[in-house]
Design a protein around this motif. Structure first.
Motif, PDB file in Angstrom:
ATOM      1  N   ARG A 157       0.834  -1.204   0.000  1.00  0.00           N
ATOM      2  CA  ARG A 157       0.000   0.000   0.000  1.00  0.00           C
ATOM      3  C   ARG A 157       0.870   1.256   0.000  1.00  0.00           C
ATOM      4  O   ARG A 157       0.615   2.208  -0.749  1.00  0.00           O
ATOM      5  CB  ARG A 157      -0.927  -0.017   1.225  1.00  0.00           C
ATOM      6  N   ASP A 158       1.912   1.257   0.848  1.00  0.00           N
ATOM      7  CA  ASP A 158       2.794   2.427   0.916  1.00  0.00           C
ATOM      8  C   ASP A 158       3.620   2.587  -0.360  1.00  0.00           C
ATOM      9  O   ASP A 158       3.867   3.714  -0.804  1.00  0.00           O
ATOM     10  CB  ASP A 158       3.723   2.320   2.129  1.00  0.00           C
ATOM     11  N   LEU A 159       4.046   1.480  -0.943  1.00  0.00           N
ATOM     12  CA  LEU A 159       4.806   1.555  -2.197  1.00  0.00           C
ATOM     13  C   LEU A 159       3.951   2.123  -3.325  1.00  0.00           C
ATOM     14  O   LEU A 159       4.424   2.908  -4.156  1.00  0.00           O
ATOM     15  CB  LEU A 159       5.333   0.169  -2.568  1.00  0.00           C
ATOM     16  N   LYS A 182       3.248   6.833  -6.822  1.00  0.00           N
ATOM     17  CA  LYS A 182       2.407   7.895  -7.386  1.00  0.00           C
ATOM     18  C   LYS A 182       3.031   9.263  -7.135  1.00  0.00           C
ATOM     19  O   LYS A 182       3.006  10.143  -8.009  1.00  0.00           O
ATOM     20  CB  LYS A 182       1.014   7.833  -6.773  1.00  0.00           C
ATOM     21  N   GLN A 183       3.607   9.464  -5.944  1.00  0.00           N
ATOM     22  CA  GLN A 183       4.267  10.728  -5.625  1.00  0.00           C
ATOM     23  C   GLN A 183       5.481  10.956  -6.519  1.00  0.00           C
ATOM     24  O   GLN A 183       5.807  12.094  -6.874  1.00  0.00           O
ATOM     25  CB  GLN A 183       4.715  10.737  -4.154  1.00  0.00           C
ATOM     26  N   LYS A 200       3.651   3.168 -13.518  1.00  0.00           N
ATOM     27  CA  LYS A 200       3.738   1.761 -13.893  1.00  0.00           C
ATOM     28  C   LYS A 200       3.928   0.893 -12.651  1.00  0.00           C
ATOM     29  O   LYS A 200       3.223  -0.095 -12.445  1.00  0.00           O
ATOM     30  CB  LYS A 200       4.905   1.548 -14.851  1.00  0.00           C
ATOM     31  N   ASN A 201       4.897   1.283 -11.803  1.00  0.00           N
ATOM     32  CA  ASN A 201       5.121   0.516 -10.576  1.00  0.00           C
ATOM     33  C   ASN A 201       3.972   0.715  -9.583  1.00  0.00           C
ATOM     34  O   ASN A 201       3.644  -0.183  -8.813  1.00  0.00           O
ATOM     35  CB  ASN A 201       6.448   0.910  -9.926  1.00  0.00           C
ATOM     36  N   TYR A 245       2.155  -2.410  -7.806  1.00  0.00           N
ATOM     37  CA  TYR A 245       1.994  -2.608  -6.364  1.00  0.00           C
ATOM     38  C   TYR A 245       0.520  -2.601  -5.956  1.00  0.00           C
ATOM     39  O   TYR A 245       0.121  -3.288  -5.016  1.00  0.00           O
ATOM     40  CB  TYR A 245       2.772  -1.557  -5.579  1.00  0.00           C
ATOM     41  N   SER A 246      -0.288  -1.855  -6.670  1.00  0.00           N
ATOM     42  CA  SER A 246      -1.728  -1.861  -6.424  1.00  0.00           C
ATOM     43  C   SER A 246      -2.309  -3.237  -6.725  1.00  0.00           C
ATOM     44  O   SER A 246      -3.159  -3.743  -5.987  1.00  0.00           O
ATOM     45  CB  SER A 246      -2.414  -0.805  -7.290  1.00  0.00           C
ATOM     46  N   ARG A 247      -1.822  -3.844  -7.823  1.00  0.00           N
ATOM     47  CA  ARG A 247      -2.275  -5.189  -8.184  1.00  0.00           C
ATOM     48  C   ARG A 247      -1.872  -6.211  -7.117  1.00  0.00           C
ATOM     49  O   ARG A 247      -2.677  -7.064  -6.710  1.00  0.00           O
ATOM     50  CB  ARG A 247      -1.678  -5.588  -9.529  1.00  0.00           C
TER      51      ARG A 247
END
Length: 333
Positions: free
Chosen positions: A300-302, A307-308, A313-314, A318-320
């Motif tokens: 979640r933090d990654l 995004k920041q 893409k990453n 990480y969301s997936r």
């Protein structure tokens, strides 16, 4: 359960017989009549409780007349007859000739060594099953306390394995059972509440508000509570306040320490260092036995840090990974 009782029945049976005939103030014949009356009364009560007629209990082993005399205390059953009756009524033979106590008490006394062995060995499911096989446990404070602790440990085991719905159910049972006993069970209810709050926060995709403090020497729970509180502080307070709080608290778990350091870096606007520390944690997951909830928090933090940094893409990857892990938790609304 009765198989276990019968293994120990031989020695216990000899002890019970000695107990019956140990009172020197009574004549031998008086002791025999008392034994016959007591055994016969128990046999009759059990037969009626199980809805059996005398003929059904007798089968082809003894005559109905003999059973009638046994139940009325007029005849003394042989060992083979006692074995047959105890097997048919599904009770230990030692109970039928026991001098005092209910069937529940007898079974509990005989099963307690095995219950303690299973509990000490961390075989929570087997220990709970054996406890539940005892009759009339609803008002038994000791058994309810053991059951509550078993379900707490089952809940924690499920939590660490990522079976969060199973953990949630076990923790609820633990709290319910703990409320039934007169013994001090605050460590069970408070520990169960901590894990339940964390599971609820995962369902809502937020950091839990944990205020419970567990008394006694529950170091690992204190560590988990402190870690969750620090996560909350890093998100809701200024970098300076969060840093001062972290510096004043000692975390033993290296994974927790690294995660808080990453959160502080993000709080200070140093997203690249935060990303580096979080990525390091992912590489340490297997080697340091990170539980599923911890991995979920890192993914979640990654996702947020990527995004920041504009690395969508990453962030998507990480969301997936976070979503797949959440789906594996089996949580229900």
């Amino acid at each position: 359960m009765l198989q276990y009782v019968r293994k120990t029945c031989g020695t216990h049976l000899m002890h019970l017989c000695r107990t019956h005939f140990s009172d020197k103030s009574l004549t031998y014949s008086t002791k025999v009549r008392a034994y016959m009356t007591d055994a016969g009364k128990k046999i009759k009560e059990l037969r009626i409780a199980k809805g059996l007629t005398q003929s059904e209990l007798c089968g082809n082993f003894i005559t109905r007349n003999m059973l009638s005399q046994i139940e009325s205390g007029k005849a003394s059953p042989s060992i083979s007859t006692l074995e047959y009756i105890s097997d048919t009524l599904d009770v230990p033979m030692g109970y039928l000739i026991g001098k005092q106590g209910s069937l529940t008490d007898y079974l509990k006394i005989n099963c307690m060594p095995q219950i303690k062995k299973l509990f000490a060995g961390g075989q929570w499911q087997k220990c709970a099953s054996l406890c539940r096989s005892l009759p009339d446990i609803e008002g038994d404070d000791e058994i309810n306390l053991i059951l509550a602790d078993c379900h707490l440990q089952i809940g924690i085991s499920n939590y660490k394995a990522g079976r969060l719905e199973g953990a949630r159910k076990a923790l609820r049972i633990a709290e319910s059972l703990a409320s039934r006993t007169v013994y001090n069970s605050s460590h069970i209810t408070e520990t169960a509440k901590i894990y339940s709050d964390i599971i609820a926060s995962i369902s809502a995709d937020r950091i839990p508000d944990i205020t419970t403090s567990v008394g006694g020497n529950y170091t690992k729970i204190h560590e988990l509570t402190t870690y969750m509180q620090l996560l909350k502080i890093t998100e809701n307070c200024s970098y300076e306040t969060a840093t001062r709080t972290y510096d004043s608290i000692k975390l033993e778990n290296p994974l927790y320490r690294t995660h808080i350091s990453a959160k502080l870096s993000v709080s200070a606007g140093n997203y690249r260092r935060g990303f580096s520390l979080l990525s390091e944690l992912v590489s340490r997951f297997d080697g340091e036995s990170a539980d599923a909830v911890f991995r979920f928090c890192i993914y979640r933090d990654l996702e947020s840090v990527c995004k920041q940094l504009g690395d969508y893409k990453n962030a998507y990857e990480y969301s997936r990974m976070k979503r797949e892990l959440f789906d594996s938790f089996g949580l229900k609304n």
